[in-house]
Design an enzyme around this catalytic site. Structure first.
Site, mmCIF file in Angstrom:
data_model
loop_
_atom_site.group_PDB
_atom_site.id
_atom_site.type_symbol
_atom_site.label_atom_id
_atom_site.label_comp_id
_atom_site.label_asym_id
_atom_site.label_seq_id
_atom_site.Cartn_x
_atom_site.Cartn_y
_atom_site.Cartn_z
ATOM 1 N N GLU A 202 19.949 -14.035 21.673
ATOM 2 C CA GLU A 202 19.357 -15.329 21.303
ATOM 3 C C GLU A 202 18.644 -15.239 19.957
ATOM 4 O OE1 GLU A 202 18.701 -14.876 25.855
ATOM 5 O OE2 GLU A 202 18.918 -13.585 24.094
ATOM 6 N N CYS B 201 15.102 -14.029 28.389
ATOM 7 C CA CYS B 201 13.829 -13.432 28.803
ATOM 8 C C CYS B 201 12.683 -14.283 28.266
ATOM 9 C CB CYS B 201 13.714 -12.005 28.278
ATOM 10 S SG CYS B 201 13.524 -11.898 26.480
ATOM 11 N N CYS C 199 12.548 -14.399 24.365
ATOM 12 C CA CYS C 199 13.575 -15.257 23.778
ATOM 13 C C CYS C 199 13.303 -16.722 24.092
ATOM 14 C CB CYS C 199 14.961 -14.853 24.278
ATOM 15 S SG CYS C 199 15.548 -13.298 23.563
#
Length: 200
Positions: A110, A134, A137
């Site tokens: 990302e 996560c 990100c």
């Protein structure tokens, strides 16, 4: 069977040019295809293909950012920063010291997709990613103005990181949904595609 174009329908084919069939042995279709990829399948397919560039032996993740007009504005995959040797830094997931694992060094898909964008502002864009983001990100997604996340896998759903990511997405109004394939399988065979290539 007569020589009219309707004969192609009997063969289970779309309407075609009989003259081309007689000279080349292959029918020339005159109606548009109906088995083309949906936008979701297309963009997730690109994310999956991008993941194949990753050198991570354990996790290959890809991401594709698309604007409101379905134009691709960024692609990325997980790996080490530019200039940092992927032969010298560790790829391990577990080690006695955190510095001997990949985690202090790796850039997620990302992050790379956002940094690789070819536009100044990603506000209103969609992110297609092969693994749910996560928490780190998620922050990048929110700050970059991306408004929707479409993810393929949610294997870490119950972790604190993913719980925090969802919490932030909900607070920031970023929508997220699991990818639902309309085309269950896409195969890229370079030799086959070369053989099938025709003049357009």
């Amino acid at each position: 069977m007569n020589g009219s174009a309707s004969g192609c329908g009997i063969l289970g084919l779309r309407p075609c040019n009989m003259a081309r069939m007689m000279t080349t042995g292959e029918p020339e279709m005159t109606d548009k295809r109906t088995d083309y990829l949906s936008w979701d399948d297309y963009f997730m397919g690109l994310a999956i293909l991008s993941a194949q560039r990753s050198k991570d032996p354990n996790s290959q993740v890809g991401a594709c950012i698309v604007d409101e007009n379905n134009k691709i504005v960024g692609i990325g995959y997980n790996g080490f920063p530019i200039g940092c040797s992927d032969d010298e830094l560790p790829w391990s997931r577990d080690a006695e010291r955190p510095l001997d694992t990949k985690y202090p060094y790796v850039c997620h898909a990302e992050l790379n997709a956002i940094l690789n964008t070819n536009i100044a502002d990603t506000s209103g864009c969609r992110l297609y990613v092969t693994l749910f983001p996560c928490n780190e990100c998620a922050k990048l997604v929110i700050q970059s103005g991306i408004r929707q996340v479409i993810y393929l896998s949610d294997k870490y759903r119950d972790t604190d990181s993913n719980t925090a990511a969802r919490r932030m997405f909900d607070m920031a109004g970023v929508k997220y949904r699991m990818f639902q394939a309309q085309t269950p399988r896409i195969v890229i065979d370079f030799s086959e595609q070369a053989a099938k290539a025709t003049k357009v």
